[in-house]
Motif scaffolding. Structure first.
Motif, mmCIF file in Angstrom:
data_model
loop_
_atom_site.group_PDB
_atom_site.id
_atom_site.type_symbol
_atom_site.label_atom_id
_atom_site.label_comp_id
_atom_site.label_asym_id
_atom_site.label_seq_id
_atom_site.Cartn_x
_atom_site.Cartn_y
_atom_site.Cartn_z
ATOM 1 N N LEU A 153 27.212 -32.764 -6.614
ATOM 2 C CA LEU A 153 26.886 -31.414 -7.153
ATOM 3 C C LEU A 153 26.615 -30.476 -6.050
ATOM 4 O O LEU A 153 27.203 -29.237 -6.016
ATOM 5 C CB LEU A 153 25.627 -31.667 -8.194
ATOM 6 C CG LEU A 153 25.329 -30.427 -8.965
ATOM 7 C CD1 LEU A 153 26.457 -29.761 -9.899
ATOM 8 C CD2 LEU A 153 24.194 -30.640 -9.906
ATOM 9 N N TYR A 154 25.715 -30.828 -4.950
ATOM 10 C CA TYR A 154 25.592 -29.993 -4.139
ATOM 11 C C TYR A 154 26.553 -29.539 -3.233
ATOM 12 O O TYR A 154 26.623 -28.299 -2.997
ATOM 13 C CB TYR A 154 24.467 -30.854 -3.213
ATOM 14 C CG TYR A 154 23.686 -29.824 -1.919
ATOM 15 C CD1 TYR A 154 23.028 -28.748 -2.135
ATOM 16 C CD2 TYR A 154 24.467 -30.046 -0.641
ATOM 17 C CE1 TYR A 154 22.768 -28.114 -1.053
ATOM 18 C CE2 TYR A 154 24.038 -29.426 0.459
ATOM 19 C CZ TYR A 154 23.267 -28.298 0.282
ATOM 20 O OH TYR A 154 22.828 -27.541 1.366
ATOM 21 N N LYS A 155 27.445 -30.674 -2.937
ATOM 22 C CA LYS A 155 28.572 -29.951 -2.289
ATOM 23 C C LYS A 155 29.574 -29.164 -2.683
ATOM 24 O O LYS A 155 30.177 -28.166 -2.425
ATOM 25 C CB LYS A 155 29.525 -31.429 -2.046
ATOM 26 C CG LYS A 155 29.106 -32.177 -0.981
ATOM 27 C CD LYS A 155 30.272 -33.413 -0.810
ATOM 28 C CE LYS A 155 29.835 -34.529 0.045
ATOM 29 N NZ LYS A 155 30.571 -35.600 0.217
ATOM 30 N N ASP A 171 26.906 -20.017 -15.317
ATOM 31 C CA ASP A 171 28.401 -19.881 -15.758
ATOM 32 C C ASP A 171 28.999 -20.644 -14.941
ATOM 33 O O ASP A 171 30.070 -21.522 -15.305
ATOM 34 C CB ASP A 171 28.940 -18.429 -15.753
ATOM 35 C CG ASP A 171 28.433 -17.746 -17.040
ATOM 36 O OD1 ASP A 171 27.900 -18.171 -17.885
ATOM 37 O OD2 ASP A 171 28.668 -16.314 -17.041
ATOM 38 N N PHE A 172 28.789 -20.722 -13.600
ATOM 39 C CA PHE A 172 29.615 -21.558 -12.301
ATOM 40 C C PHE A 172 29.087 -22.930 -12.777
ATOM 41 O O PHE A 172 30.057 -23.699 -12.809
ATOM 42 C CB PHE A 172 29.096 -21.060 -11.047
ATOM 43 C CG PHE A 172 29.667 -21.810 -9.867
ATOM 44 C CD1 PHE A 172 30.827 -21.532 -9.526
ATOM 45 C CD2 PHE A 172 29.012 -22.896 -9.507
ATOM 46 C CE1 PHE A 172 31.473 -22.364 -8.570
ATOM 47 C CE2 PHE A 172 29.473 -23.453 -8.567
ATOM 48 C CZ PHE A 172 30.864 -23.550 -8.021
ATOM 49 N N LEU A 173 27.919 -23.527 -13.102
ATOM 50 C CA LEU A 173 27.655 -24.625 -13.160
ATOM 51 C C LEU A 173 28.183 -25.459 -14.468
ATOM 52 O O LEU A 173 28.369 -26.585 -14.622
ATOM 53 C CB LEU A 173 26.024 -25.019 -13.258
ATOM 54 C CG LEU A 173 25.577 -24.687 -11.814
ATOM 55 C CD1 LEU A 173 24.045 -24.917 -11.858
ATOM 56 C CD2 LEU A 173 25.921 -25.973 -10.907
ATOM 57 N N ASN A 174 28.615 -24.547 -15.166
ATOM 58 C CA ASN A 174 29.378 -25.045 -16.708
ATOM 59 C C ASN A 174 30.507 -25.883 -16.434
ATOM 60 O O ASN A 174 31.012 -26.692 -17.224
ATOM 61 C CB ASN A 174 29.441 -24.139 -17.825
ATOM 62 C CG ASN A 174 28.247 -23.559 -18.630
ATOM 63 O OD1 ASN A 174 27.534 -24.625 -18.996
ATOM 64 N ND2 ASN A 174 28.141 -22.476 -18.722
ATOM 65 N N LYS A 175 31.162 -25.564 -15.136
ATOM 66 C CA LYS A 175 32.307 -26.106 -14.804
ATOM 67 C C LYS A 175 32.306 -27.716 -14.780
ATOM 68 O O LYS A 175 33.093 -28.600 -14.792
ATOM 69 C CB LYS A 175 32.980 -25.804 -13.496
ATOM 70 C CG LYS A 175 33.566 -24.306 -13.733
ATOM 71 C CD LYS A 175 34.190 -23.727 -12.466
ATOM 72 C CE LYS A 175 33.214 -23.626 -11.417
ATOM 73 N NZ LYS A 175 34.160 -22.942 -10.076
ATOM 74 N N TYR A 176 30.840 -28.227 -14.369
ATOM 75 C CA TYR A 176 30.654 -29.417 -13.739
ATOM 76 C C TYR A 176 29.503 -30.294 -14.730
ATOM 77 O O TYR A 176 29.446 -31.247 -14.625
ATOM 78 C CB TYR A 176 29.849 -29.409 -12.452
ATOM 79 C CG TYR A 176 30.484 -28.592 -11.412
ATOM 80 C CD1 TYR A 176 31.875 -29.079 -10.954
ATOM 81 C CD2 TYR A 176 30.522 -27.535 -11.015
ATOM 82 C CE1 TYR A 176 32.792 -28.586 -10.183
ATOM 83 C CE2 TYR A 176 31.110 -26.857 -10.055
ATOM 84 C CZ TYR A 176 32.313 -27.373 -9.579
ATOM 85 O OH TYR A 176 33.034 -26.607 -8.590
ATOM 86 N N GLY A 177 29.359 -29.716 -15.881
ATOM 87 C CA GLY A 177 28.429 -30.287 -16.672
ATOM 88 C C GLY A 177 28.056 -29.448 -17.834
ATOM 89 O O GLY A 177 28.759 -28.358 -18.113
ATOM 90 N N CYS A 178 26.894 -29.507 -18.540
ATOM 91 C CA CYS A 178 26.484 -28.729 -19.608
ATOM 92 C C CYS A 178 25.093 -28.615 -19.778
ATOM 93 O O CYS A 178 24.322 -29.671 -19.268
ATOM 94 C CB CYS A 178 26.906 -29.137 -21.200
ATOM 95 S SG CYS A 178 26.425 -30.583 -21.601
ATOM 96 N N PHE A 179 24.636 -27.463 -20.170
ATOM 97 C CA PHE A 179 22.863 -27.237 -20.194
ATOM 98 C C PHE A 179 22.656 -27.690 -21.673
ATOM 99 O O PHE A 179 23.102 -27.314 -22.653
ATOM 100 C CB PHE A 179 22.798 -25.705 -20.170
ATOM 101 C CG PHE A 179 23.013 -25.264 -18.611
ATOM 102 C CD1 PHE A 179 22.053 -25.171 -17.691
ATOM 103 C CD2 PHE A 179 24.202 -24.749 -18.213
ATOM 104 C CE1 PHE A 179 21.992 -24.878 -16.196
ATOM 105 C CE2 PHE A 179 24.528 -24.456 -16.777
ATOM 106 C CZ PHE A 179 23.325 -24.519 -16.034
ATOM 107 N N LEU A 237 28.505 -35.207 -12.031
ATOM 108 C CA LEU A 237 28.490 -35.449 -10.693
ATOM 109 C C LEU A 237 27.094 -35.763 -10.135
ATOM 110 O O LEU A 237 25.987 -35.504 -10.682
ATOM 111 C CB LEU A 237 28.563 -33.704 -10.115
ATOM 112 C CG LEU A 237 30.058 -33.241 -10.136
ATOM 113 C CD1 LEU A 237 29.982 -31.692 -9.515
ATOM 114 C CD2 LEU A 237 31.067 -33.893 -9.604
ATOM 115 N N SER A 238 27.129 -36.669 -9.156
ATOM 116 C CA SER A 238 25.960 -37.082 -8.504
ATOM 117 C C SER A 238 25.258 -35.910 -7.740
ATOM 118 O O SER A 238 25.784 -34.921 -7.436
ATOM 119 C CB SER A 238 26.307 -38.330 -7.465
ATOM 120 O OG SER A 238 26.641 -37.530 -6.467
#
Length: 80
Positions: free
Chosen positions: A75-77, A26-34, A70-71
């Motif tokens: 993304l790591y940051k 859910d957190f990663l959905n802010k930065y892209g999509c699965f 995000l690169s």
């Protein structure tokens, strides 16, 4: 804007393991999509000749295919 393609692994062996992995997704959905999320699998901790893992609970693991604007560095940051 370029997009970046990732293969990610998720795993937890503390608390509500499935919920922990879901929160990460859910957190990663802010930065892209699965594009794909595997079914979860319960696994035993890896063994190590010098460190006992016998007292550790099983892990809940899954993998996912993910795309983001995000690169890897950015993304790591954002996730650490």
């Amino acid at each position: 804007m370029p997009s970046y393609h990732y293969f990610l692994s998720f795993g937890s062996n503390l608390g509500d393991c499935q919920l922990n992995c879901t929160k990460g997704i859910d957190f990663l959905n802010k930065y892209g999509c699965f594009l794909y999320i595997s079914r979860g699998v319960k696994t035993l901790p890896l063994t190590h000749p010098k460190i006992s893992t016998l007292d550790q609970p099983p892990y809940w693991n899954l993998v996912a295919e993910y795309i983001s604007y995000l690169s890897p560095k950015n993304l790591y940051k954002n996730i650490r």
